[in-house]
Write an enzyme that holds these catalytic residues in place. Structure first.
Site, PDB file in Angstrom:
ATOM      1  N   ARG A 262       0.804  -1.372  -0.241  1.00  0.00           N
ATOM      2  CA  ARG A 262      -0.208   0.451   0.405  1.00  0.00           C
ATOM      3  C   ARG A 262       0.514   0.841  -0.162  1.00  0.00           C
ATOM      4  O   ARG A 262       1.761   1.632   1.433  1.00  0.00           O
ATOM      5  CB  ARG A 262      -0.942  -0.409   1.225  1.00  0.00           C
ATOM      6  CG  ARG A 262      -1.817  -1.742   1.228  1.00  0.00           C
ATOM      7  CD  ARG A 262      -3.228  -1.200   2.558  1.00  0.00           C
ATOM      8  NE  ARG A 262      -3.527  -2.262   2.560  1.00  0.00           N
ATOM      9  CZ  ARG A 262      -4.625  -2.348   3.546  1.00  0.00           C
ATOM     10  NH1 ARG A 262      -4.403  -1.437   4.697  1.00  0.00           N
ATOM     11  NH2 ARG A 262      -4.764  -3.298   3.843  1.00  0.00           N
ATOM     12  N   ARG A 277       3.648   2.025  10.176  1.00  0.00           N
ATOM     13  CA  ARG A 277       3.070   2.390   9.065  1.00  0.00           C
ATOM     14  C   ARG A 277       4.483   2.199   7.760  1.00  0.00           C
ATOM     15  O   ARG A 277       4.941   2.574   8.064  1.00  0.00           O
ATOM     16  CB  ARG A 277       2.704   3.772   8.865  1.00  0.00           C
ATOM     17  CG  ARG A 277       1.666   4.143   7.526  1.00  0.00           C
ATOM     18  CD  ARG A 277       1.222   5.821   8.010  1.00  0.00           C
ATOM     19  NE  ARG A 277       0.348   5.751   9.020  1.00  0.00           N
ATOM     20  CZ  ARG A 277      -0.585   5.339   8.894  1.00  0.00           C
ATOM     21  NH1 ARG A 277      -1.184   4.703   7.911  1.00  0.00           N
ATOM     22  NH2 ARG A 277      -1.510   5.351  10.513  1.00  0.00           N
ATOM     23  N   GLU A 349      -4.585   0.713  15.308  1.00  0.00           N
ATOM     24  CA  GLU A 349      -4.548  -0.788  14.481  1.00  0.00           C
ATOM     25  C   GLU A 349      -4.281  -1.946  15.148  1.00  0.00           C
ATOM     26  O   GLU A 349      -3.546  -1.943  13.879  1.00  0.00           O
ATOM     27  CB  GLU A 349      -6.219   0.260  13.748  1.00  0.00           C
ATOM     28  CG  GLU A 349      -6.807  -1.029  12.455  1.00  0.00           C
ATOM     29  CD  GLU A 349      -6.886  -0.773  11.069  1.00  0.00           C
ATOM     30  OE1 GLU A 349      -6.761  -0.985   9.815  1.00  0.00           O
ATOM     31  OE2 GLU A 349      -6.478   1.181  10.850  1.00  0.00           O
ATOM     32  N   SER A 352      -9.323  -5.485  10.794  1.00  0.00           N
ATOM     33  CA  SER A 352     -10.503  -4.377  10.233  1.00  0.00           C
ATOM     34  C   SER A 352     -11.158  -5.774  10.068  1.00  0.00           C
ATOM     35  O   SER A 352     -11.035  -6.671   9.754  1.00  0.00           O
ATOM     36  CB  SER A 352     -10.391  -3.915   9.093  1.00  0.00           C
ATOM     37  OG  SER A 352     -10.970  -2.863   9.510  1.00  0.00           O
ATOM     38  N   ARG A 390       2.847  -5.148  12.673  1.00  0.00           N
ATOM     39  CA  ARG A 390       1.781  -4.020  13.494  1.00  0.00           C
ATOM     40  C   ARG A 390       1.657  -5.202  14.692  1.00  0.00           C
ATOM     41  O   ARG A 390       1.939  -4.572  16.156  1.00  0.00           O
ATOM     42  CB  ARG A 390       0.216  -4.151  12.974  1.00  0.00           C
ATOM     43  CG  ARG A 390       0.077  -2.620  11.859  1.00  0.00           C
ATOM     44  CD  ARG A 390      -0.836  -1.650  11.816  1.00  0.00           C
ATOM     45  NE  ARG A 390      -0.107  -0.770  11.063  1.00  0.00           N
ATOM     46  CZ  ARG A 390      -1.131   0.296  11.069  1.00  0.00           C
ATOM     47  NH1 ARG A 390      -2.435   0.028  11.596  1.00  0.00           N
ATOM     48  NH2 ARG A 390      -0.850   1.191  10.244  1.00  0.00           N
TER      49      ARG A 390
END
Length: 426
Positions: A262, A277, A349, A352, A390
Protein backbone atom coordinates in the site's frame (compact mmCIF):
# COMPACT_ATOMS: atom_id res chain seq x y z
CA UNK A 1 -22.61 -2.13 -6.17
CA UNK A 2 -26.12 -2.01 -4.71
CA UNK A 3 -29.05 -4.00 -6.12
CA UNK A 4 -30.80 -1.78 -8.70
CA UNK A 5 -33.99 -3.85 -8.46
CA UNK A 6 -34.06 -3.34 -4.70
CA UNK A 7 -33.49 0.41 -5.18
CA UNK A 8 -36.54 0.56 -7.46
CA UNK A 9 -38.68 -1.34 -4.97
CA UNK A 10 -37.47 0.38 -1.76
CA UNK A 11 -36.19 3.86 -2.62
CA UNK A 12 -37.22 5.21 0.78
CA UNK A 13 -34.83 2.77 2.51
CA UNK A 14 -31.91 4.04 0.43
CA UNK A 15 -32.89 7.66 0.99
CA UNK A 16 -32.89 7.07 4.75
CA UNK A 17 -29.51 5.33 4.48
CA UNK A 18 -28.10 8.28 2.51
CA UNK A 19 -29.43 10.70 5.12
CA UNK A 20 -27.89 8.67 7.95
CA UNK A 21 -24.55 8.81 6.14
CA UNK A 22 -24.84 12.57 5.66
CA UNK A 23 -25.27 12.34 1.88
CA UNK A 24 -27.67 14.13 -0.49
CA UNK A 25 -30.89 12.10 -0.75
CA UNK A 26 -31.64 13.66 -4.15
CA UNK A 27 -29.08 11.31 -5.68
CA UNK A 28 -31.59 8.44 -5.29
CA UNK A 29 -34.25 10.29 -7.27
CA UNK A 30 -31.75 11.31 -9.94
CA UNK A 31 -30.59 7.73 -10.39
CA UNK A 32 -34.14 6.37 -10.52
CA UNK A 33 -34.97 8.95 -13.20
CA UNK A 34 -31.90 7.87 -15.17
CA UNK A 35 -32.92 4.25 -14.71
CA UNK A 36 -36.37 5.02 -16.12
CA UNK A 37 -34.82 6.72 -19.17
CA UNK A 38 -32.54 3.72 -19.76
CA UNK A 39 -35.43 1.27 -19.48
CA UNK A 40 -37.56 3.27 -21.90
CA UNK A 41 -34.78 3.40 -24.49
CA UNK A 42 -34.07 -0.31 -23.98
CA UNK A 43 -37.76 -1.11 -24.41
CA UNK A 44 -37.86 0.93 -27.62
CA UNK A 45 -34.74 -0.83 -28.92
CA UNK A 46 -36.17 -4.26 -28.01
CA UNK A 47 -39.38 -3.44 -29.88
CA UNK A 48 -37.43 -2.29 -32.92
CA UNK A 49 -35.36 -5.50 -32.90
CA UNK A 50 -38.57 -7.50 -32.72
CA UNK A 51 -40.06 -5.44 -35.54
CA UNK A 52 -36.91 -5.97 -37.63
CA UNK A 53 -37.29 -9.72 -37.29
CA UNK A 54 -40.98 -9.51 -38.02
CA UNK A 55 -40.60 -7.34 -41.11
CA UNK A 56 -38.11 -9.78 -42.62
CA UNK A 57 -40.80 -12.44 -42.43
CA UNK A 58 -43.39 -10.00 -43.83
CA UNK A 59 -41.14 -9.25 -46.82
CA UNK A 60 -40.65 -12.95 -47.53
CA UNK A 61 -44.39 -13.57 -47.41
CA UNK A 62 -45.16 -10.48 -49.51
CA UNK A 63 -42.70 -11.54 -52.20
CA UNK A 64 -44.22 -15.00 -52.35
CA UNK A 65 -47.65 -13.46 -52.80
CA UNK A 66 -46.30 -10.75 -55.12
CA UNK A 67 -48.01 -8.18 -52.94
CA UNK A 68 -47.99 -4.50 -53.82
CA UNK A 69 -46.56 -3.37 -50.46
CA UNK A 70 -43.13 -5.00 -50.98
CA UNK A 71 -41.38 -1.66 -51.79
CA UNK A 72 -42.72 0.02 -48.64
CA UNK A 73 -41.68 -2.95 -46.53
CA UNK A 74 -38.20 -2.87 -48.04
CA UNK A 75 -37.94 0.86 -47.33
CA UNK A 76 -38.86 0.28 -43.68
CA UNK A 77 -36.30 -2.53 -43.46
CA UNK A 78 -33.55 -0.26 -44.87
CA UNK A 79 -34.35 2.49 -42.32
CA UNK A 80 -34.25 0.18 -39.31
CA UNK A 81 -30.49 -0.48 -38.96
CA UNK A 82 -29.66 3.21 -38.54
CA UNK A 83 -32.52 3.78 -36.09
CA UNK A 84 -31.53 0.69 -34.13
CA UNK A 85 -27.88 1.73 -34.08
CA UNK A 86 -28.84 5.10 -32.64
CA UNK A 87 -31.02 3.51 -29.98
CA UNK A 88 -28.40 0.92 -29.04
CA UNK A 89 -25.78 3.66 -28.69
CA UNK A 90 -28.12 5.69 -26.49
CA UNK A 91 -28.99 2.58 -24.48
CA UNK A 92 -25.31 1.74 -23.96
CA UNK A 93 -24.41 5.31 -22.95
CA UNK A 94 -27.31 5.53 -20.49
CA UNK A 95 -26.43 2.16 -18.96
CA UNK A 96 -22.79 3.15 -18.48
CA UNK A 97 -23.82 6.42 -16.85
CA UNK A 98 -26.33 4.57 -14.66
CA UNK A 99 -23.71 2.03 -13.57
CA UNK A 100 -21.28 4.80 -12.60
CA UNK A 101 -23.93 6.76 -10.72
CA UNK A 102 -25.05 3.67 -8.81
CA UNK A 103 -21.65 3.75 -7.13
CA UNK A 104 -22.75 7.01 -5.49
CA UNK A 105 -25.20 5.04 -3.37
CA UNK A 106 -23.51 3.33 -0.40
CA UNK A 107 -24.29 -0.12 0.89
CA UNK A 108 -27.17 -0.35 3.35
CA UNK A 109 -25.72 -0.04 6.83
CA UNK A 110 -26.41 -2.26 9.80
CA UNK A 111 -28.80 -0.59 12.30
CA UNK A 112 -26.10 -0.62 15.00
CA UNK A 113 -23.67 1.55 13.01
CA UNK A 114 -23.30 4.72 15.11
CA UNK A 115 -24.08 8.05 13.47
CA UNK A 116 -21.09 10.36 13.32
CA UNK A 117 -19.45 13.21 11.44
CA UNK A 118 -15.82 12.04 11.69
CA UNK A 119 -13.60 9.25 13.01
CA UNK A 120 -13.82 10.94 16.42
CA UNK A 121 -17.38 9.58 16.62
CA UNK A 122 -16.30 5.92 16.31
CA UNK A 123 -17.52 3.90 19.31
CA UNK A 124 -15.54 1.65 21.64
CA UNK A 125 -17.52 -1.58 21.92
CA UNK A 126 -15.20 -3.61 24.14
CA UNK A 127 -11.91 -3.33 26.04
CA UNK A 128 -9.99 -6.51 26.86
CA UNK A 129 -6.87 -6.79 29.02
CA UNK A 130 -5.19 -4.29 31.30
CA UNK A 131 -3.04 -1.63 29.66
CA UNK A 132 0.62 -2.55 30.00
CA UNK A 133 2.34 -0.41 32.65
CA UNK A 134 6.10 -0.56 32.45
CA UNK A 135 8.17 0.23 35.57
CA UNK A 136 10.87 1.87 33.48
CA UNK A 137 11.00 4.37 30.60
CA UNK A 138 9.49 2.66 27.55
CA UNK A 139 11.57 2.36 24.42
CA UNK A 140 9.90 2.52 21.03
CA UNK A 141 10.01 -0.56 18.83
CA UNK A 142 12.48 1.26 16.58
CA UNK A 143 14.84 1.90 19.50
CA UNK A 144 14.57 -1.75 20.55
CA UNK A 145 15.16 -3.05 17.02
CA UNK A 146 18.20 -0.86 16.45
CA UNK A 147 19.70 -1.57 19.88
CA UNK A 148 19.41 -5.34 19.30
CA UNK A 149 20.42 -5.11 15.63
CA UNK A 150 17.16 -6.80 14.57
CA UNK A 151 16.49 -4.67 11.50
CA UNK A 152 17.69 -1.83 9.35
CA UNK A 153 15.47 1.07 8.36
CA UNK A 154 18.22 3.30 7.00
CA UNK A 155 19.46 0.71 4.51
CA UNK A 156 15.91 -0.04 3.33
CA UNK A 157 15.26 3.69 2.85
CA UNK A 158 18.31 3.88 0.57
CA UNK A 159 17.22 0.80 -1.38
CA UNK A 160 13.46 1.41 -1.68
CA UNK A 161 12.59 4.65 0.12
CA UNK A 162 10.64 5.25 3.31
CA UNK A 163 8.08 2.68 4.34
CA UNK A 164 10.20 -0.41 3.74
CA UNK A 165 12.44 -2.36 6.08
CA UNK A 166 14.98 -5.10 6.57
CA UNK A 167 14.16 -7.66 9.28
CA UNK A 168 17.12 -9.52 10.76
CA UNK A 169 17.93 -12.36 13.12
CA UNK A 170 15.28 -13.07 15.78
CA UNK A 171 12.92 -10.38 14.46
CA UNK A 172 12.78 -12.08 11.06
CA UNK A 173 12.14 -15.35 12.90
CA UNK A 174 9.43 -13.67 14.98
CA UNK A 175 7.73 -12.47 11.78
CA UNK A 176 7.76 -16.03 10.42
CA UNK A 177 6.58 -17.39 13.80
CA UNK A 178 3.55 -15.07 13.73
CA UNK A 179 2.66 -16.21 10.20
CA UNK A 180 2.98 -19.90 11.12
CA UNK A 181 1.00 -19.38 14.31
CA UNK A 182 -1.85 -17.64 12.45
CA UNK A 183 -1.87 -20.28 9.68
CA UNK A 184 -2.06 -23.13 12.20
CA UNK A 185 -4.77 -21.30 14.17
CA UNK A 186 -7.00 -20.76 11.12
CA UNK A 187 -6.50 -24.30 9.84
CA UNK A 188 -7.70 -25.64 13.18
CA UNK A 189 -10.80 -23.48 12.77
CA UNK A 190 -11.58 -25.38 9.55
CA UNK A 191 -10.84 -22.56 7.10
CA UNK A 192 -9.23 -23.36 3.74
CA UNK A 193 -5.71 -21.99 3.25
CA UNK A 194 -5.12 -19.88 0.11
CA UNK A 195 -2.02 -18.12 -1.15
CA UNK A 196 -3.47 -15.65 -3.69
CA UNK A 197 -1.77 -13.95 -6.64
CA UNK A 198 0.07 -10.82 -5.57
CA UNK A 199 -1.59 -8.88 -8.40
CA UNK A 200 -5.23 -8.23 -9.29
CA UNK A 201 -6.82 -6.60 -12.32
CA UNK A 202 -8.85 -3.41 -12.35
CA UNK A 203 -12.19 -5.25 -12.34
CA UNK A 204 -11.44 -7.00 -9.06
CA UNK A 205 -9.92 -3.85 -7.52
CA UNK A 206 -13.06 -1.87 -8.45
CA UNK A 207 -15.40 -4.54 -7.09
CA UNK A 208 -13.56 -4.69 -3.78
CA UNK A 209 -14.53 -1.12 -2.89
CA UNK A 210 -13.99 2.51 -3.86
CA UNK A 211 -11.47 2.28 -6.71
CA UNK A 212 -10.90 6.05 -6.71
CA UNK A 213 -9.71 5.81 -3.11
CA UNK A 214 -7.93 2.52 -3.71
CA UNK A 215 -6.00 3.88 -6.69
CA UNK A 216 -4.42 6.44 -4.38
CA UNK A 217 -3.25 3.58 -2.16
CA UNK A 218 -2.52 0.83 -4.70
CA UNK A 219 0.68 0.25 -6.64
CA UNK A 220 -0.14 0.15 -10.35
CA UNK A 221 1.92 -2.02 -12.71
CA UNK A 222 3.07 0.20 -15.61
CA UNK A 223 1.69 -0.82 -18.99
CA UNK A 224 -0.64 -3.47 -17.56
CA UNK A 225 -4.14 -3.58 -16.12
CA UNK A 226 -2.76 -4.90 -12.83
CA UNK A 227 -2.24 -3.70 -9.27
CA UNK A 228 -0.22 -5.14 -6.39
CA UNK A 229 -2.66 -6.44 -3.80
CA UNK A 230 -3.21 -4.35 -0.65
CA UNK A 231 -4.47 -7.45 1.17
CA UNK A 232 -5.17 -11.13 0.44
CA UNK A 233 -8.86 -10.24 0.75
CA UNK A 234 -8.96 -8.89 -2.81
CA UNK A 235 -7.27 -11.93 -4.31
CA UNK A 236 -9.68 -14.29 -2.54
CA UNK A 237 -12.69 -12.19 -3.56
CA UNK A 238 -11.69 -12.37 -7.23
CA UNK A 239 -11.15 -16.13 -7.03
CA UNK A 240 -14.89 -16.78 -7.32
CA UNK A 241 -15.66 -14.27 -10.12
CA UNK A 242 -18.55 -15.45 -12.35
CA UNK A 243 -19.04 -18.59 -10.27
CA UNK A 244 -22.31 -19.99 -8.95
CA UNK A 245 -21.93 -22.03 -5.77
CA UNK A 246 -24.45 -24.76 -4.87
CA UNK A 247 -26.09 -23.85 -1.58
CA UNK A 248 -25.02 -27.13 0.00
CA UNK A 249 -21.36 -26.08 -0.27
CA UNK A 250 -21.89 -22.79 1.57
CA UNK A 251 -20.39 -21.16 3.49
CA UNK A 252 -16.96 -21.09 1.88
CA UNK A 253 -14.44 -20.13 4.57
CA UNK A 254 -10.95 -19.15 3.45
CA UNK A 255 -7.88 -17.61 4.97
CA UNK A 256 -5.05 -16.25 2.92
CA UNK A 257 -1.44 -15.38 3.59
CA UNK A 258 0.29 -12.82 1.39
CA UNK A 259 2.69 -9.97 1.20
CA UNK A 260 0.60 -6.80 0.92
CA UNK A 261 1.46 -3.45 -0.64
CA UNK A 262 0.00 0.00 0.00
CA UNK A 263 1.17 3.50 -0.78
CA UNK A 264 -0.39 4.73 2.48
CA UNK A 265 -0.89 8.22 1.05
CA UNK A 266 -2.96 10.40 3.32
CA UNK A 267 -2.98 12.50 6.45
CA UNK A 268 -0.55 10.21 8.26
CA UNK A 269 2.06 10.18 5.51
CA UNK A 270 4.72 7.49 5.43
CA UNK A 271 7.63 9.30 7.02
CA UNK A 272 7.30 7.61 10.40
CA UNK A 273 10.29 5.35 10.88
CA UNK A 274 9.58 1.76 11.83
CA UNK A 275 7.08 -1.03 11.27
CA UNK A 276 3.77 0.53 12.23
CA UNK A 277 2.99 2.26 8.93
CA UNK A 278 4.71 0.67 5.94
CA UNK A 279 4.33 0.17 2.20
CA UNK A 280 4.92 -3.58 2.46
CA UNK A 281 3.76 -6.01 5.13
CA UNK A 282 2.79 -9.63 5.82
CA UNK A 283 -0.81 -10.42 6.55
CA UNK A 284 -3.04 -13.41 7.21
CA UNK A 285 -6.63 -12.59 6.22
CA UNK A 286 -9.95 -14.31 6.91
CA UNK A 287 -12.64 -14.34 4.22
CA UNK A 288 -16.14 -15.87 4.00
CA UNK A 289 -18.65 -16.28 1.16
CA UNK A 290 -22.09 -17.17 2.52
CA UNK A 291 -25.86 -17.09 2.11
CA UNK A 292 -27.35 -13.65 2.82
CA UNK A 293 -29.27 -14.84 5.86
CA UNK A 294 -26.08 -16.10 7.53
CA UNK A 295 -23.69 -13.18 7.11
CA UNK A 296 -24.21 -11.54 10.49
CA UNK A 297 -23.65 -14.86 12.22
CA UNK A 298 -20.28 -15.17 10.47
CA UNK A 299 -19.48 -11.54 11.26
CA UNK A 300 -19.52 -12.56 14.92
CA UNK A 301 -17.41 -15.63 14.15
CA UNK A 302 -14.72 -13.63 12.37
CA UNK A 303 -14.51 -11.18 15.26
CA UNK A 304 -14.23 -14.07 17.73
CA UNK A 305 -11.33 -15.57 15.74
CA UNK A 306 -9.38 -12.30 15.75
CA UNK A 307 -9.99 -11.75 19.45
CA UNK A 308 -8.84 -15.27 20.25
CA UNK A 309 -5.56 -14.62 18.44
CA UNK A 310 -4.98 -11.44 20.45
CA UNK A 311 -5.74 -13.27 23.68
CA UNK A 312 -3.32 -16.08 22.82
CA UNK A 313 -0.63 -13.46 22.20
CA UNK A 314 -1.61 -11.87 25.55
CA UNK A 315 -1.90 -8.41 24.02
CA UNK A 316 -4.34 -5.85 25.50
CA UNK A 317 -6.82 -4.65 22.91
CA UNK A 318 -10.15 -3.01 22.25
CA UNK A 319 -12.90 -3.23 19.61
CA UNK A 320 -13.74 0.05 17.89
CA UNK A 321 -16.81 0.38 15.65
CA UNK A 322 -16.68 2.72 12.67
CA UNK A 323 -19.35 5.42 12.61
CA UNK A 324 -21.33 6.39 9.50
CA UNK A 325 -18.78 9.01 8.41
CA UNK A 326 -15.82 6.63 8.74
CA UNK A 327 -17.49 3.60 7.15
CA UNK A 328 -16.50 2.70 3.57
CA UNK A 329 -19.38 2.90 1.09
CA UNK A 330 -19.02 -0.80 0.21
CA UNK A 331 -19.36 -1.90 3.85
CA UNK A 332 -22.49 -2.55 5.88
CA UNK A 333 -20.56 -2.57 9.15
CA UNK A 334 -16.91 -2.39 10.24
CA UNK A 335 -15.07 -2.87 13.51
CA UNK A 336 -11.34 -2.45 14.10
CA UNK A 337 -9.37 -4.44 16.61
CA UNK A 338 -6.86 -2.07 18.20
CA UNK A 339 -3.83 -3.07 20.25
CA UNK A 340 -2.42 -1.11 23.19
CA UNK A 341 0.95 0.58 22.73
CA UNK A 342 2.64 1.66 25.96
CA UNK A 343 5.05 3.91 24.02
CA UNK A 344 2.28 6.09 22.61
CA UNK A 345 -0.14 5.48 25.49
CA UNK A 346 -2.85 4.78 22.94
CA UNK A 347 -4.56 2.03 20.97
CA UNK A 348 -3.67 1.49 17.32
CA UNK A 349 -5.42 -0.48 14.58
CA UNK A 350 -4.13 -4.04 14.25
CA UNK A 351 -6.94 -5.44 12.09
CA UNK A 352 -10.30 -4.68 10.55
CA UNK A 353 -13.55 -6.67 10.32
CA UNK A 354 -16.18 -5.92 7.65
CA UNK A 355 -19.42 -7.32 6.32
CA UNK A 356 -19.83 -6.10 2.74
CA UNK A 357 -23.12 -8.02 2.32
CA UNK A 358 -23.80 -8.40 -1.44
CA UNK A 359 -22.02 -5.19 -2.56
CA UNK A 360 -18.73 -6.77 -3.69
CA UNK A 361 -20.11 -10.06 -5.02
CA UNK A 362 -22.70 -8.43 -7.28
CA UNK A 363 -20.04 -6.64 -9.30
CA UNK A 364 -18.12 -9.90 -9.86
CA UNK A 365 -21.24 -12.02 -10.44
CA UNK A 366 -20.61 -14.35 -7.50
CA UNK A 367 -23.80 -16.24 -6.76
CA UNK A 368 -25.33 -19.08 -4.85
CA UNK A 369 -28.02 -21.46 -6.12
CA UNK A 370 -30.61 -23.22 -4.00
CA UNK A 371 -31.86 -26.79 -4.44
CA UNK A 372 -34.90 -25.36 -6.24
CA UNK A 373 -32.72 -23.45 -8.72
CA UNK A 374 -33.12 -20.00 -7.18
CA UNK A 375 -30.01 -17.87 -7.76
CA UNK A 376 -28.90 -15.08 -5.45
CA UNK A 377 -25.85 -12.90 -4.86
CA UNK A 378 -23.60 -14.13 -2.06
CA UNK A 379 -22.51 -12.06 0.91
CA UNK A 380 -18.80 -11.49 1.54
CA UNK A 381 -17.06 -10.84 4.84
CA UNK A 382 -13.43 -10.29 5.74
CA UNK A 383 -11.33 -9.80 8.83
CA UNK A 384 -7.64 -9.60 9.59
CA UNK A 385 -6.36 -12.67 11.38
CA UNK A 386 -2.93 -11.15 11.91
CA UNK A 387 -0.88 -8.35 10.34
CA UNK A 388 2.62 -9.30 11.45
CA UNK A 389 4.32 -5.90 11.30
CA UNK A 390 1.89 -4.30 13.76
CA UNK A 391 1.79 -7.46 15.87
CA UNK A 392 5.59 -7.27 16.13
CA UNK A 393 5.40 -3.63 17.18
CA UNK A 394 2.90 -4.57 19.90
CA UNK A 395 5.02 -7.49 21.11
CA UNK A 396 8.24 -5.49 21.18
CA UNK A 397 6.69 -2.57 23.03
CA UNK A 398 4.45 -4.51 25.45
CA UNK A 399 6.92 -7.30 26.30
CA UNK A 400 10.11 -5.23 26.51
CA UNK A 401 12.24 -5.66 29.65
CA UNK A 402 14.27 -3.13 31.60
CA UNK A 403 17.52 -4.48 30.11
CA UNK A 404 16.22 -3.94 26.56
CA UNK A 405 15.40 -7.58 25.86
CA UNK A 406 11.96 -8.78 24.73
CA UNK A 407 9.99 -11.70 26.09
CA UNK A 408 8.49 -13.90 23.38
CA UNK A 409 4.79 -14.72 23.89
CA UNK A 410 4.54 -18.33 25.03
CA UNK A 411 2.29 -19.29 22.12
CA UNK A 412 5.07 -18.32 19.66
CA UNK A 413 7.99 -19.99 21.42
CA UNK A 414 7.59 -23.36 19.69
CA UNK A 415 7.80 -21.56 16.33
CA UNK A 416 11.12 -20.05 17.40
CA UNK A 417 12.84 -23.25 18.40
CA UNK A 418 11.85 -22.93 22.04
CA UNK A 419 13.45 -19.51 22.44
CA UNK A 420 11.77 -17.51 25.22
CA UNK A 421 13.52 -14.16 24.98
CA UNK A 422 15.12 -11.93 22.35
CA UNK A 423 18.27 -10.38 23.78
CA UNK A 424 21.56 -8.92 22.68
CA UNK A 425 24.17 -11.54 21.77
CA UNK A 426 27.07 -9.30 22.79
Amino acid sequence: MIDLKDLRERPEVYRANMKKKGRDEKVVSEILKLDEQWRQVKLHADKLRHERNSISEQINQAKKKKAADVPSLLKRAREMPEKLKQLETEEKDLHETLSKRLLEIPNLMHPQVPVGKSEKDNKVRKVVGAKTKLKFPAKTHVELIEALDLGDFDASAKVAGNGFYYLKKDLALLNRALINFAVDFMEKKGYTFVEPPLMIDRKVAAAAGDLTAFEKALYKIDGEDLYLIPTAEHGILGMLSDKTIPEGKLPLKFFGYSMSFRKEIGSHGINEKGLWRTHQFNKVEQFIFCKPKDSWKYYEELRKNAEEIMKKLKLPYRILEMCTADLGDWKARTEDIEVWRPTTQSYGEAGSLSNCTDYQARELNIRGISKTGERYVLHTLNNTALATSRAMVAILENFQQKDGSIKIPSVLQKYMGGKKIIASKK
